[in-house]
Design a protein around this motif. Structure first.
Motif, PDB file in Angstrom:
ATOM      1  N   GLY B  21     -92.908  -5.019  27.792  1.00  0.00           N
ATOM      2  CA  GLY B  21     -93.026  -6.008  26.711  1.00  0.00           C
ATOM      3  C   GLY B  21     -93.760  -7.264  27.126  1.00  0.00           C
ATOM      4  N   VAL B  22     -94.733  -7.136  28.021  1.00  0.00           N
ATOM      5  CA  VAL B  22     -95.502  -8.317  28.451  1.00  0.00           C
ATOM      6  C   VAL B  22     -96.999  -8.089  28.231  1.00  0.00           C
ATOM      7  CG1 VAL B  22     -93.794  -8.901  30.219  1.00  0.00           C
ATOM      8  CG2 VAL B  22     -95.808  -7.543  30.853  1.00  0.00           C
ATOM      9  N   TYR B  23     -97.719  -9.194  28.170  1.00  0.00           N
ATOM     10  CA  TYR B  23     -99.177  -9.142  28.025  1.00  0.00           C
ATOM     11  C   TYR B  23     -99.853  -9.677  29.276  1.00  0.00           C
ATOM     12  CZ  TYR B  23     -98.992  -8.095  23.043  1.00  0.00           C
ATOM     13  OH  TYR B  23     -98.803  -7.488  21.831  1.00  0.00           O
ATOM     14  N   ILE B  24    -101.037  -9.146  29.553  1.00  0.00           N
ATOM     15  CA  ILE B  24    -101.878  -9.711  30.617  1.00  0.00           C
ATOM     16  C   ILE B  24    -103.036 -10.445  29.937  1.00  0.00           C
ATOM     17  CG2 ILE B  24    -103.422  -9.173  32.553  1.00  0.00           C
ATOM     18  CD1 ILE B  24    -101.560  -6.750  33.123  1.00  0.00           C
ATOM     19  N   ASP B  25    -103.244 -11.701  30.302  1.00  0.00           N
ATOM     20  CA  ASP B  25    -104.315 -12.540  29.739  1.00  0.00           C
ATOM     21  C   ASP B  25    -104.402 -12.440  28.211  1.00  0.00           C
ATOM     22  OD1 ASP B  25    -104.895 -13.237  32.338  1.00  0.00           O
ATOM     23  OD2 ASP B  25    -106.773 -12.100  32.470  1.00  0.00           O
ATOM     24  N   ASP B  31     -94.865 -13.757  23.735  1.00  0.00           N
ATOM     25  CA  ASP B  31     -93.643 -14.239  24.387  1.00  0.00           C
ATOM     26  C   ASP B  31     -93.847 -14.398  25.895  1.00  0.00           C
ATOM     27  OD1 ASP B  31     -92.299 -14.471  22.074  1.00  0.00           O
ATOM     28  OD2 ASP B  31     -91.261 -12.532  22.201  1.00  0.00           O
ATOM     29  N   LYS B  32     -94.380 -13.344  26.508  1.00  0.00           N
ATOM     30  CA  LYS B  32     -94.498 -13.380  27.964  1.00  0.00           C
ATOM     31  C   LYS B  32     -95.927 -13.024  28.380  1.00  0.00           C
ATOM     32  CE  LYS B  32     -91.133 -12.919  31.358  1.00  0.00           C
ATOM     33  NZ  LYS B  32     -89.804 -13.104  31.215  1.00  0.00           N
ATOM     34  N   ALA B  33     -96.578 -13.959  29.066  1.00  0.00           N
ATOM     35  CA  ALA B  33     -97.977 -13.763  29.456  1.00  0.00           C
ATOM     36  C   ALA B  33     -98.103 -13.741  30.978  1.00  0.00           C
ATOM     37  CB  ALA B  33     -98.838 -14.887  28.884  1.00  0.00           C
ATOM     38  N   LEU B  34     -98.740 -12.690  31.510  1.00  0.00           N
ATOM     39  CA  LEU B  34     -99.107 -12.670  32.924  1.00  0.00           C
ATOM     40  C   LEU B  34    -100.578 -13.082  32.993  1.00  0.00           C
ATOM     41  CD1 LEU B  34     -97.522  -9.297  34.176  1.00  0.00           C
ATOM     42  CD2 LEU B  34     -96.426 -11.470  33.657  1.00  0.00           C
ATOM     43  N   ILE B  35    -100.887 -14.048  33.848  1.00  0.00           N
ATOM     44  CA  ILE B  35    -102.230 -14.635  33.831  1.00  0.00           C
ATOM     45  C   ILE B  35    -102.957 -14.311  35.136  1.00  0.00           C
ATOM     46  CG2 ILE B  35    -103.520 -16.808  33.701  1.00  0.00           C
ATOM     47  CD1 ILE B  35    -102.101 -16.036  31.081  1.00  0.00           C
ATOM     48  N   THR B  36    -104.167 -13.723  35.023  1.00  0.00           N
ATOM     49  CA  THR B  36    -104.921 -13.369  36.240  1.00  0.00           C
ATOM     50  C   THR B  36    -105.516 -14.591  36.912  1.00  0.00           C
ATOM     51  OG1 THR B  36    -106.961 -12.980  34.994  1.00  0.00           O
ATOM     52  CG2 THR B  36    -105.539 -11.056  35.390  1.00  0.00           C
ATOM     53  N   HIS B  37    -106.061 -15.531  36.091  1.00  0.00           N
ATOM     54  CA  HIS B  37    -106.630 -16.734  36.690  1.00  0.00           C
ATOM     55  C   HIS B  37    -106.786 -17.830  35.642  1.00  0.00           C
ATOM     56  CE1 HIS B  37    -110.225 -14.633  35.212  1.00  0.00           C
ATOM     57  NE2 HIS B  37    -110.846 -15.804  35.208  1.00  0.00           N
ATOM     58  N   ALA B  43    -106.618 -17.701  30.484  1.00  0.00           N
ATOM     59  CA  ALA B  43    -105.348 -18.427  30.388  1.00  0.00           C
ATOM     60  C   ALA B  43    -105.390 -19.274  29.126  1.00  0.00           C
ATOM     61  CB  ALA B  43    -105.179 -19.315  31.618  1.00  0.00           C
ATOM     62  N   ARG B  44    -104.763 -18.763  28.069  1.00  0.00           N
ATOM     63  CA  ARG B  44    -104.829 -19.461  26.784  1.00  0.00           C
ATOM     64  C   ARG B  44    -103.478 -20.065  26.436  1.00  0.00           C
ATOM     65  NH1 ARG B  44    -109.638 -18.654  24.774  1.00  0.00           N
ATOM     66  NH2 ARG B  44    -109.062 -19.563  22.785  1.00  0.00           N
TER      67      ARG B  44
END
Lengths: 527, 336
Positions: B21-25, B31-37, B43-44
């Motif tokens: 249930g998470v998003y990347i970039d 709700d939950k964002a994993l950010i590469t950079h 990264a919004r």
């Protein structure tokens, strides 16, 4: 080729005229005469004949890089320059050949009648013996098109500086269809008797379009007005019993216009005339399409000569009785021209451009408005004191064209631009509605928008592509543009049945829907 | 993998891991964002919580907001959400940039964000991560893009700066304030003359400096400075054409970007000098990175994804192309 590469990089990295002139002068100081001569030739579009076709170059480059041909082609569409794509796509090496520019050109020329395998061996080993920019320029020697912003004028300026001569003399020396194979550096640039070359044309005087109100030119009495005809600019030379006809592009067009050879029997000699070559049939001016049928011919059939005979509408005289009279004021040159046309027999291939009577700018405005009815594009205004200058100069001559025709059309296809604009869709095909409610393509145009507008259209194209055909995309027919053009004629060669003269984009009609664009009927009503 | 659902999928919000249930970039609020950079297209703002590498944390706090709920983790540190194991690994793109490894029931996916193979001496160098499926960018996914070693390009910059200095001309380089600016500042020969930076770069450097991630003596451009004739001035692209740049009389202007590899791009920008310097992988770099993962499935995102995908398919990969929301085809503004 090192010096030439350095020169190219210097020219390519600046837009400033003085920096370009300095780069050229410093190159002229170092380079060998034969290389200088080739450099002048290349920058004046006197490229040696192509000896290897580009399809082969593309195949060999793909093969050497170990990539499929489709990937090469896609990459080329995006990079927008074949020479550069090849230079970048084949593996990097550190070799750097010491061959001179002249030697490379001679070698490329010698490939002319060789077998494909010989060409391939040569090209592959050339690519492997060059790196980076050198490789790019080698490719350019084959594919052509050195766009580095070196105009004739700039070239003449730099050479004049280098040789300590007048710029106008250099401009004159560079005229004509010389090539480094037919002339030496000495003969072209230093010989005392260069103007004795029988066929040598003078540099053409080119007019700017008038800006602002015509009244700002001052007293109307100081100006001579003539119709501006839509033909091809020509220079007619008759010296020592020979006749030469030159186009503005400095091509000798004797073969395409053999009728002017009849001037051989004319008693006058030692004269050079400037004018517009047009087709004159049944007592009326032919269309530009008629003229196009006469252009680029090595041989003209008797039938064509009879149906579409050419005439020069003469408006200036640059040489009279063997003397260069370009420095005389316009009015005096015109008097000489009048005296020629008023005395004796004039060949039927020549007619005199009419000087328009006008007492006021209002008179001229009325004449200009009536120009279209005369099949003219507008008027030319020439100051009575101006000498015949060389190149494009402001002040002495002005063109005062009619406002163009306009029509609202729908964009159907878009194609990527080249060079600087390869990242944008800049070339569009436009359509209007026919009676059945279908869009009929009728014109292509690729200029007239700002970079910002091209960017916005590109965004639209990316989001609304229907089909891709190589670099061309068909798009949803939604955008409306106002096109401007100079003339319209019937044409059986076009699906729409009409052909436009010099169509370009006037403005983007964001306020209009596709359904509000013009119809084919609207266009036909302009015929 | 017939009836099996992909571990990572693309939907309207971003790259989604449905099991966790998470998003990347994500490019929309989630709700939950994993950010590469920390670049703004990755990264919004607006998501409820963020997880990123610890070095990315000060960057996104600076760019998105001080008060966001965000957690920074180390490279290699594993955390589990709903049985899915996540870890971050160096991507070599900019400080803090990470590939995100996602493992569930023995299947491994890696979302690489943006990456480069060359070591710029500023950020932790790229490490290939073995996986079954690899999500790659393709910003420079054409065989005409091939980078020289960074030190060679920097050498060209040094020579150019020296030459301008000898003529008393300021040297201005346009480069992104996060990434390219630090790359240049770290590698350039600082003995040639003083280095001044545009406010945007000063602000970013301050953030990095306070976090102990980057240190370099630079000066702000102010009205007090009378002569920039011996100086190097770094600015983001927006500074070049504005009134800000007017003060640098007679300046020579350079642009540092991978796009400068093409003459057409140099001419479009109308600058004096193009330096081919990129924080992205070139053609060979992309191909080598993909090969090193051992992945059989490759998902190609922003850049020349259609062309690059076709190429990868011909090389035997199961490659597909996915469009991200904010990138157009080969947009020159897309190289962050």
């Amino acid at each position: 080729m090192k010096d030439f590469t350095t020169l190219f990089l210097a020219l390519d990295s600046t837009t400033k005229t003085t920096a370009k002139v300095n780069a050229l002068v410093s190159y002229f100081t170092k380079a060998r005469e034969s290389d200088i001569l080739w450099t002048i030739a290349l920058f004046s579009h006197k490229r040696p004949k192509r000896t290897v076709n580009t399809r082969l170059l593309r195949e060999w480059a793909a093969e050497l890089s170990g990539i499929p041909l489709w990937l090469f082609e896609e990459t080329y569409h995006i990079a927008g320059d074949l020479a550069e794509t090849i230079a970048l796509i084949i593996p990097v090496n550190s070799e750097d050949s010491r061959k001179s520019l002249t030697q490379w050109i001679q070698e490329i020329k010698s490939l002319a009648k060789t077998e494909e395998e010989v060409k391939k061996d040569y090209i592959l080993s050339a690519w492997n013996s060059l790196s980076g920019e050198g490789r790019f320029l080698f490719n350019k020697l084959i594919t052509g098109g050195f766009r580095v912003g070196v105009s004739k004028k700039l070239m003449a300026k730099a050479l004049a500086k280098h040789l300590g001569k007048e710029e106008s003399e250099i401009a004159h020396r560079l005229m004509g269809d010389w090539t480094p194979d037919t002339v030496s550096f000495q003969e072209l640039l230093l010989s005392e008797d260069f103007d004795q070359t029988l066929s040598k044309p003078y540099p053409f005087y080119l007019a700017y379009a008038i800006e602002g109100e015509v009244e700002s030119l001052g007293d109307v009495k100081e100006w001579m007005a003539e119709y501006k005809w839509d033909g091809i600019r020509g220079q007619l030379i008759k010296r020592s019993g020979e006749v030469f006809v030159w186009s503005r592009g400095e091509e000798l067009i004797n073969a395409a216009f053999p009728e002017f050879q009849e001037l051989l029997t004319w008693q006058l000699d030692g004269l050079v005339l400037d004018g517009e070559i047009v087709v004159w049939k049944e007592g009326a001016l032919g269309s530009f399409q008629d003229l196009q049928k006469r252009l680029g011919r090595k041989k003209v059939s008797k039938k064509t000569l009879k149906e579409l005979p050419a005439t020069m509408i003469v408006y200036d005289i640059l040489e009279y009785e063997g003397k260069d009279i370009r420095s005389l004021p316009q009015s005096e040159r015109r008097q000489i021209l009048d005296s020629i046309f008023n005395s004796g027999e004039i060949p039927s291939q020549l007619s005199l451009s009419e000087v328009l009577e006008a007492r006021s700018w209002e008179d001229l405005k009325a004449l200009r408005q009536g120009a279209r009815a005369k099949d003219a594009e507008g008027l030319m205004l020439k100051h009575s004191n101006t000498p015949y200058q060389d190149g494009r100069k402001k002040g002495g001559w002005w063109k005062w064209k009619l406002d163009p025709y306009t029509i609202d059309a729908v964009m159907l296809y878009a194609q990527r631009g080249h060079g600087r604009r390869t990242n944008l869709y800049t070339d569009y095909t436009f359509a209007v509605w026919n009676a059945e409610g279908m869009l009929v393509p009728f014109a292509k145009a690729y200029s007239g928008l700002t970079d910002v507008e091209f960017k916005a259209v590109t965004k639209f194209v990316n989001a609304n592509t229907l089909e891709k055909f190589g670099p061309v995309r068909s798009v949803k027919p939604e955008l409306v543009f106002e096109l401007a053009f100079e003339g319209i004629t019937k044409s059986s060669r076009h699906k729409s049945g009409i052909a436009l003269r010099f169509p370009r984009i006037h403005r983007w009609r964001k306020d209009k829907k596709a359904s509000e664009a013009n119809s084919l009927e609207d266009l036909e009503s302009l015929l | 993998m017939a009836a099996h659902k992909d571990l990572l999928t693309f939907n309207k919000n971003g790259i989604y891991c449905s099991v966790a249930g998470v998003y990347i970039d994500p490019w929309r609020k989630v709700d939950k964002a994993l950010i590469t950079h920390g670049h703004s297209d990755h990264a919004r703002s607006g998501s409820k919580s963020y997880i990123c590498h610890k070095d990315t944390l000060p960057i996104i706090r600076h760019r998105i907001g001080k008060s966001i709920e965000a957690r920074g983790i180390q490279y290699g540190e594993v955390f589990t959400i709903n049985g899915v194991r996540f870890s971050f690994h160096p991507a070599g793109h900019i400080i803090g940039s990470s590939q995100i490894r996602v493992e569930y029931k023995g299947e491994v996916w890696v979302a690489s964000g943006d990456y480069k193979i060359q070591d710029d001496g500023v950020c932790t160098p790229f490490e290939p991560i073995e996986c079954h499926a690899f999500i790659t960018e393709s910003t420079f996914g054409l065989p005409i893009y091939s980078w020289k070693p960074i030190r060679e390009t920097i050498g060209e910059m040094n020579t150019w700066w020296e030459a301008n200095k000898s003529l008393g001309k300021p040297s201005i380089i346009s480069a992104y304030s996060l990434g390219k600016a630090q790359n240049i500042l770290h590698n350039i020969d600082k003995t040639i003359g003083p280095i001044y930076c545009h406010g945007a770069i000063i602000a970013m450097n301050k953030v990095l400096q306070e976090a102990g991630l980057f240190d370099c003596d630079i000066l702000p451009v102010t009205d007090d400075v009378k002569n920039y004739g011996n100086a190097l001035v770094l600015t983001p692209g927006s500074g070049i054409n504005g009134p800000w740049a007017k003060r640098f009389k007679q300046a020579s202007i350079g642009v540092a970007s991978g796009w400068m590899n093409l003459r057409g791009a140099r001419r479009r920008r109308g600058v004096d000098k193009g330096f081919v310097l990129s924080d992205h992988a070139d053609w060979d770099g992309l191909n080598a990175a993909i090969k090193a993962t051992g992945a059989t499935k490759v998902v190609v995102t922003h850049g020349y994804q259609d062309i690059f995908t076709r190429w990868l398919c011909e090389q035997g990969y199961d490659a597909v192309s996915e469009k991200t929301l904010f990138e157009g085809e080969g947009s020159e503004n897309a190289e962050h």
